[in-house]
Scaffold this motif. Structure first.
Motif, PDB file in Angstrom:
ATOM      1  N   LYS A 155       0.826  -1.207   0.000  1.00  0.00           N
ATOM      2  CA  LYS A 155       0.000   0.000   0.000  1.00  0.00           C
ATOM      3  C   LYS A 155       0.866   1.265   0.000  1.00  0.00           C
ATOM      4  N   ALA A 156       2.010   1.216   0.695  1.00  0.00           N
ATOM      5  CA  ALA A 156       2.906   2.375   0.713  1.00  0.00           C
ATOM      6  C   ALA A 156       3.498   2.636  -0.670  1.00  0.00           C
ATOM      7  N   SER A 157       3.861   1.567  -1.387  1.00  0.00           N
ATOM      8  CA  SER A 157       4.404   1.745  -2.734  1.00  0.00           C
ATOM      9  C   SER A 157       3.327   2.249  -3.692  1.00  0.00           C
ATOM     10  N   ARG A 158       2.135   1.697  -3.565  1.00  0.00           N
ATOM     11  CA  ARG A 158       1.009   2.214  -4.369  1.00  0.00           C
ATOM     12  C   ARG A 158       0.824   3.705  -4.115  1.00  0.00           C
ATOM     13  N   ASP A 159       0.812   4.081  -2.862  1.00  0.00           N
ATOM     14  CA  ASP A 159       0.600   5.492  -2.515  1.00  0.00           C
ATOM     15  C   ASP A 159       1.761   6.361  -2.993  1.00  0.00           C
ATOM     16  N   ALA A 160       2.964   5.777  -3.087  1.00  0.00           N
ATOM     17  CA  ALA A 160       4.112   6.530  -3.582  1.00  0.00           C
ATOM     18  C   ALA A 160       3.966   6.850  -5.075  1.00  0.00           C
ATOM     19  N   PHE A 161       3.411   5.911  -5.852  1.00  0.00           N
ATOM     20  CA  PHE A 161       3.127   6.212  -7.259  1.00  0.00           C
ATOM     21  C   PHE A 161       2.142   7.381  -7.359  1.00  0.00           C
ATOM     22  N   ILE A 162       1.122   7.340  -6.539  1.00  0.00           N
ATOM     23  CA  ILE A 162       0.107   8.395  -6.572  1.00  0.00           C
ATOM     24  C   ILE A 162       0.721   9.726  -6.152  1.00  0.00           C
ATOM     25  N   ALA A 163       1.543   9.710  -5.089  1.00  0.00           N
ATOM     26  CA  ALA A 163       2.200  10.933  -4.631  1.00  0.00           C
ATOM     27  C   ALA A 163       3.143  11.483  -5.696  1.00  0.00           C
ATOM     28  N   GLY A 164       3.797  10.579  -6.459  1.00  0.00           N
ATOM     29  CA  GLY A 164       4.658  11.029  -7.541  1.00  0.00           C
ATOM     30  C   GLY A 164       3.875  11.761  -8.614  1.00  0.00           C
ATOM     31  N   ALA A 165       2.678  11.264  -8.912  1.00  0.00           N
ATOM     32  CA  ALA A 165       1.830  11.940  -9.896  1.00  0.00           C
ATOM     33  C   ALA A 165       1.416  13.318  -9.394  1.00  0.00           C
ATOM     34  N   VAL A 166       1.056  13.411  -8.131  1.00  0.00           N
ATOM     35  CA  VAL A 166       0.681  14.705  -7.548  1.00  0.00           C
ATOM     36  C   VAL A 166       1.858  15.668  -7.624  1.00  0.00           C
ATOM     37  N   PHE A 202      -5.489 -13.268 -12.233  1.00  0.00           N
ATOM     38  CA  PHE A 202      -4.960 -12.083 -12.920  1.00  0.00           C
ATOM     39  C   PHE A 202      -5.644 -10.822 -12.414  1.00  0.00           C
ATOM     40  N   GLU A 203      -6.918 -10.912 -12.079  1.00  0.00           N
ATOM     41  CA  GLU A 203      -7.609  -9.748 -11.499  1.00  0.00           C
ATOM     42  C   GLU A 203      -6.876  -9.257 -10.250  1.00  0.00           C
ATOM     43  N   ASN A 204      -6.454 -10.192  -9.411  1.00  0.00           N
ATOM     44  CA  ASN A 204      -5.727  -9.812  -8.203  1.00  0.00           C
ATOM     45  C   ASN A 204      -4.335  -9.271  -8.522  1.00  0.00           C
ATOM     46  N   ARG A 205      -3.659  -9.905  -9.481  1.00  0.00           N
ATOM     47  CA  ARG A 205      -2.309  -9.458  -9.826  1.00  0.00           C
ATOM     48  C   ARG A 205      -2.313  -8.082 -10.484  1.00  0.00           C
ATOM     49  N   ALA A 206      -3.423  -7.717 -11.128  1.00  0.00           N
ATOM     50  CA  ALA A 206      -3.550  -6.394 -11.743  1.00  0.00           C
ATOM     51  C   ALA A 206      -4.069  -5.340 -10.755  1.00  0.00           C
ATOM     52  N   ARG A 207      -4.403  -5.769  -9.561  1.00  0.00           N
ATOM     53  CA  ARG A 207      -5.010  -4.852  -8.585  1.00  0.00           C
ATOM     54  C   ARG A 207      -4.085  -3.665  -8.264  1.00  0.00           C
ATOM     55  N   PHE A 208      -2.772  -3.943  -8.114  1.00  0.00           N
ATOM     56  CA  PHE A 208      -1.829  -2.874  -7.780  1.00  0.00           C
ATOM     57  C   PHE A 208      -1.861  -1.785  -8.848  1.00  0.00           C
ATOM     58  N   LEU A 209      -1.798  -2.200 -10.123  1.00  0.00           N
ATOM     59  CA  LEU A 209      -1.847  -1.234 -11.228  1.00  0.00           C
ATOM     60  C   LEU A 209      -3.147  -0.453 -11.204  1.00  0.00           C
ATOM     61  N   TYR A 210      -4.258  -1.145 -11.062  1.00  0.00           N
ATOM     62  CA  TYR A 210      -5.550  -0.452 -11.105  1.00  0.00           C
ATOM     63  C   TYR A 210      -5.731   0.488  -9.918  1.00  0.00           C
ATOM     64  N   GLU A 211      -5.178   0.137  -8.766  1.00  0.00           N
ATOM     65  CA  GLU A 211      -5.279   1.055  -7.623  1.00  0.00           C
ATOM     66  C   GLU A 211      -4.404   2.293  -7.842  1.00  0.00           C
ATOM     67  N   CYS A 212      -3.274   2.123  -8.531  1.00  0.00           N
ATOM     68  CA  CYS A 212      -2.465   3.290  -8.903  1.00  0.00           C
ATOM     69  C   CYS A 212      -3.244   4.197  -9.862  1.00  0.00           C
ATOM     70  N   ILE A 213      -3.883   3.606 -10.860  1.00  0.00           N
ATOM     71  CA  ILE A 213      -4.684   4.380 -11.816  1.00  0.00           C
ATOM     72  C   ILE A 213      -5.791   5.129 -11.092  1.00  0.00           C
ATOM     73  N   GLU A 214      -6.513   4.415 -10.257  1.00  0.00           N
ATOM     74  CA  GLU A 214      -7.627   5.023  -9.521  1.00  0.00           C
ATOM     75  C   GLU A 214      -7.138   6.164  -8.639  1.00  0.00           C
ATOM     76  N   GLY A 215      -5.998   5.965  -7.980  1.00  0.00           N
ATOM     77  CA  GLY A 215      -5.470   6.988  -7.088  1.00  0.00           C
ATOM     78  C   GLY A 215      -5.015   8.228  -7.822  1.00  0.00           C
TER      79      GLY A 215
END
Length: 360
Positions: A138-149, A188-201
Motif C-alpha cells: 500500500k505504501a508503494s502504491r501510494d508513492a506512485f500516486i504521490a509522484g503523480a501529484v 490475474f484480477e488480483n495481480r492487476a489490482r496494484f496497477l488499477y489502484e495506482c490508476i484510480e489513485g
C-alpha cells in the motif's frame, strides 16, 4: 493511412502536435539524490525542441528504495520539485505534451544503491529480494500516486505508470514472480489490482486535465501474452487513462513461439478496439518508413528511442523526408555530444555493442 504530422487529441491535457512520443530512456544523468542535472535537462529539452509531440522523462523513481540504476531521476521527495518545475516549464514552452514516467524497480533495485535488500511482491531468490508486507504494498502504491501529484505540482501535463520491463508493477502482473496469496496475488484480477489502484489513485488525486498513460510489456519478464492482450484491451476502453504505451522490443516480429506467418506484435495490439484511449508502441521503429508501417498497423502514435538518441529532431527529419534513415552505427562520440548527450549518458551508450565508434 494516418499522417504522422497530424495532431492527436487526448482526453486530458494538450493535444500532441504530431504522432511522435519520446521513449522514456534511461540516461544515468541525474544527481545521486535524484535531483535533475543540467545534462538531463539539456537532453530532454533538446528533444522537445526537435519536435516531439510528447516528451517523456526517463523512469523517475517514486521511492528511494525503488531506485533502479545510478543517476536516476527522482520524484519521491519535495527536494526534486525545483528541478522538475524547471524542466516542465522548459518543455511546455516548446509546445510538447510533457510527461514524467513513474517507476519503482522492486526486486531489480540494486542493493548497493538502496542500502538494503530489494523488495518484491514475493521473495525472489534470483534477485535476493524479500517479500513485501501488505503495508509496504500500500505504501508503494501510494508513492506512485504521490509522484503523480508532485509531477502535476511541478507543471507537467501528465504521468505514465511504468508497468513494463520486469519492474514493480510488472512484477505484480507476473504469475511467475507474484506468488502472493492475498488480494494482490493469485488470479490475474488480483495481480492487476496494484496497477488499477495506482490508476484510480492518480485520477482521484490529480486534476481533471492531467493525462495518465500506462506502459506494458507483452513478453519476457514473466508476462503472459494472452493476459497482456486482455489487459491492454481493457485499458484502451478505460476512460481513466489517456493512452497505452506498449514496449514491444521489436514491433515487427511475431510473438515468441508463434507459428510462421503469424501476425506481428504491433498488428496484434493495433487491432484492439478502443474507447477514448490512444495506442502507441516502441520497438525497432528506426526509420521514417518504420514509423508509417507501425501506424498502418493500427497505432495512434509511435514511440521513438534509439532514433531520438541519434537525432534530437527525429520528428522534423521524418516530416522533411518520409524515407528518412538515421545515421549509420557505430556513430562518433562527437555526433552524440552534438545531439545533447552528457558524459554519463555517453558512457552508458558505450556499453551498447556497436553503438559508439571506437576512437581512431
Amino acid at each position: 493511412m494516418t499522417d504522422l504530422q497530424s495532431s492527436l487529441p487526448l482526453s486530458r491535457g494538450p493535444a500532441l502536435k504530431n504522432r511522435f512520443m519520446l521513449a522514456p530512456l534511461t540516461n544515468l544523468q541525474s544527481h545521486a539524490d535524484g535531483v535533475l542535472s543540467d545534462d538531463e535537462f539539456r537532453w530532454l529539452t533538446f528533444r522537445a525542441q526537435g519536435g516531439f509531440g510528447l516528451t517523456m522523462t526517463c523512469a523517475a523513481h517514486v521511492q528511494a528504495k525503488g531506485q533502479g540504476f545510478p543517476g536516476q531521476l527522482g520524484i519521491f521527495d519535495d527536494k526534486h520539485l525545483a528541478g522538475l518545475s524547471r524542466l516542465a516549464s522548459a518543455l511546455n514552452a516548446q509546445g510538447t505534451h510533457s510527461v514524467v514516467q513513474l517507476h519503482h524497480a522492486g526486486m531489480r533495485s540494486p542493493r548497493e544503491l538502496i542500502g538494503e535488500a530489494p523488495h518484491c511482491p514475493s521473495a525472489n531468490e534470483e534477485f535476493g529480494a524479500r517479500a513485501m508486507s501488505l503495508d509496504e504494498v500500500k505504501a508503494s502504491r501510494d508513492a506512485f500516486i504521490a509522484g503523480a501529484v508532485r509531477a502535476e505540482k511541478a507543471g507537467f501535463h501528465g504521468v505514465e505508470l511504468h508497468g513494463a520491463h520486469g519492474y514493480l508493477i510488472c512484477q505484480f502482473l507476473s504469475a511467475e514472480v507474484n506468488l502472493r496469496t492475498d488480494a494482490y496475488g493469485g488470479s490475474f484480477e488480483n495481480r492487476a489490482r496494484f496497477l488499477y489502484e495506482c490508476i484510480e489513485g492518480v485520477r482521484a488525486e490529480c486534476g481533471p486535465g492531467f493525462s495518465l498513460g500506462v506502459r506494458l510489456s507483452p513478453e519476457r519478464f514473466g508476462m503472459d501474452l494472452g493476459e497482456i492482450i486482455g489487459l491492454a484491451g481493457a485499458l484502451l476502453k478505460d476512460d481513466r487513462i489517456d493512452y497505452l504505451d506498449m514496449s514491444l522490443w521489436d514491433c515487427f516480429k511475431p510473438p515468441v513461439h508463434a507459428a510462421a506467418g503469424s501476425q506481428t506484435l504491433v498488428e496484434l495490439f493495433g487491432a484492439l478496439p478502443r474507447g477514448k484511449g490512444k495506442l502507441g508502441a516502441a520497438g525497432k521503429i528506426l526509420t521514417g518508413a518504420d514509423c508509417q508501417r507501425a501506424m498502418d498497423a493500427g497505432l495512434d502514435f509511435v514511440v521513438i528511442g534509439r532514433g531520438a538518441i541519434l537525432h534530437h529532431d527525429f520528428p522534423k527529419q521524418v516530416a522533411a523526408n518520409a524515407a528518412f534513415q538515421p545515421i549509420a552505427l557505430p556513430v562518433p562520440e562527437a555526433h552524440l555530444k552534438d545531439e545533447g548527450l552528457g558524459t554519463a549518458f555517453l558512457a552508458y551508450m558505450k556499453t551498447w555493442k556497436g553503438f559508439v565508434a571506437e576512437p581512431a
